[in-house]
Design an enzyme around this catalytic site. Structure first.
Site, PDB file in Angstrom:
ATOM      1  CE  LYS A 196      -4.267  -1.651   2.137  1.00  0.00           C
ATOM      2  NZ  LYS A 196      -5.274  -1.380   3.157  1.00  0.00           N
TER       3      LYS A 196
ATOM      4  CG  ASP B 129      -8.155   1.113   3.160  1.00  0.00           C
ATOM      5  OD1 ASP B 129      -8.943   0.248   2.767  1.00  0.00           O
ATOM      6  OD2 ASP B 129      -6.915   0.976   3.124  1.00  0.00           O
TER       7      ASP B 129
END
Ligand code: ATR
Length: 283
Positions: free
Chosen positions: A72, A108
């Site tokens: 990420k 997210d």
């Protein structure tokens, strides 16, 4: 599912990736919404990430990609640009294919807020929250809560210097939110953190059956809402202790669905079939 010359491709890029629930969830979404696409797991070791991203650049029928652990943050310099969300998080969980360029996005935080509202009836505005952990997941949760109007965040971490660094980062971006750091110890009592309404675990503790407790779970009491980002196992010792003490408690599956739903909408321009995605995960 029919595959033909027009079928588009989507992936979850991670390492390892075999445990991922995203392929089942997104393939169910494509079927429910009539999107001609396939969604596959793509395992790429960290030293092959640059080659994988180069391959994605050459894929003209790419619909989109989810990025997961451990890529990420490492993927950021390999992309053509970032959305403001990804820039704030310093991390990417979604890739958008835009005119031959790969743009890093992050769903997210927004997925977490949507899950908090839907699964636990909790609104971020005006909230005081404790966040356990100070890694990438903690950064996403802290930034999204501060951005959505939380008034106070307490970051608790085993390594308190790391929590302090994150607190400074969040406070610099969101001066209206009071952000402090405290050490997290086995004998820490959550009642020592005044007026907490929400507790979020972003650490990996609880993934393994013999993991230690993060703090003194006997100090939990209603009306603190407890959210554990872990979803496998579905009930961690933290969630079990919270429920036993009358606290509303939920795992990370609703967040998985909502971050996926937002990615689906950005890739396809269609509303996400959230119910089909939930059914694919058995919730
Ligand atoms: P992620 O990016 O998924 O958040 P990470 O950056 O590896 O992952 O962060 C993991 C978090 O879990 C950290 O906050 C870590 O605490 P430290 O910063 O003190 O290392 C926390 N963590 C991992 N194992 C832990 C344990 N046994 N007890 C307490 N915290 C733990």
């Amino acid at each position: 599912m029919r595959i033909d010359g027009h079928t588009k491709l989507a992936f979850v890029l991670g390492y390892p990736v075999a445990h991922s629930l995203s392929p089942a969830m997104h393939q169910a979404a494509f079927a429910a919404a009539g999107v001609n696409a396939v969604y596959l797991p793509w395992a790429a070791a960290p030293d092959r990430l640059a080659a994988a991203v180069q391959g994605l650049h050459a894929m003209e029928n790419l619909l989109g990609v989810n990025v997961t652990v451990p890529h990420k943050e490492a993927i950021v310099p390999l992309l053509d640009g970032l959305t403001p969300e990804a820039e704030a998080m310093g991390a990417v969980n979604t890739l958008l294919a835009r005119e031959g360029k790969l743009l890093g996005d992050n769903t997210d935080g927004a997925g977490f807020l949507a899950a908090l509202r839907e699964a636990l009836g909790c609104e971020a505005r005006g909230l005081t929250a404790a966040i356990l952990g100070a890694g990438g997941a903690a950064r996403a949760i802290a930034m999204s809560l501060a951005r959505a109007g939380a008034c106070r965040l307490v970051l608790l971490n085993r390594n308190v210097d790391r929590a302090k660094r994150l607190a400074d980062l969040v406070a610099a971006r969101h001066p209206g939110c009071q952000v402090t750091a405290q050490p997290l110890r086995l004998n820490s009592k959550i009642t020592e953190v005044a007026e907490i309404r929400l507790l979020v675990n972003t650490t990996s503790v609880g993934l393994q059956p013999n993991d230690p407790h993060l703090f003194d779970y006997a100090s939990l009491s209603a009306p603190i809402v407890v959210c554990d980002l872990i979803y496998n196992p579905p009930e961690t010792p933290l969630l079990r202790a919270a429920r036993a003490r009358g606290c509303p408690a939920g795992n990370g599956l609703p967040m998985l669905v909502h971050q996926g739903a937002l990615a689906f909408e950005r890739w396809t321009g269609k509303p996400a079939p959230v119910q089909a995605m939930q059914e694919a995960l058995g919730i």
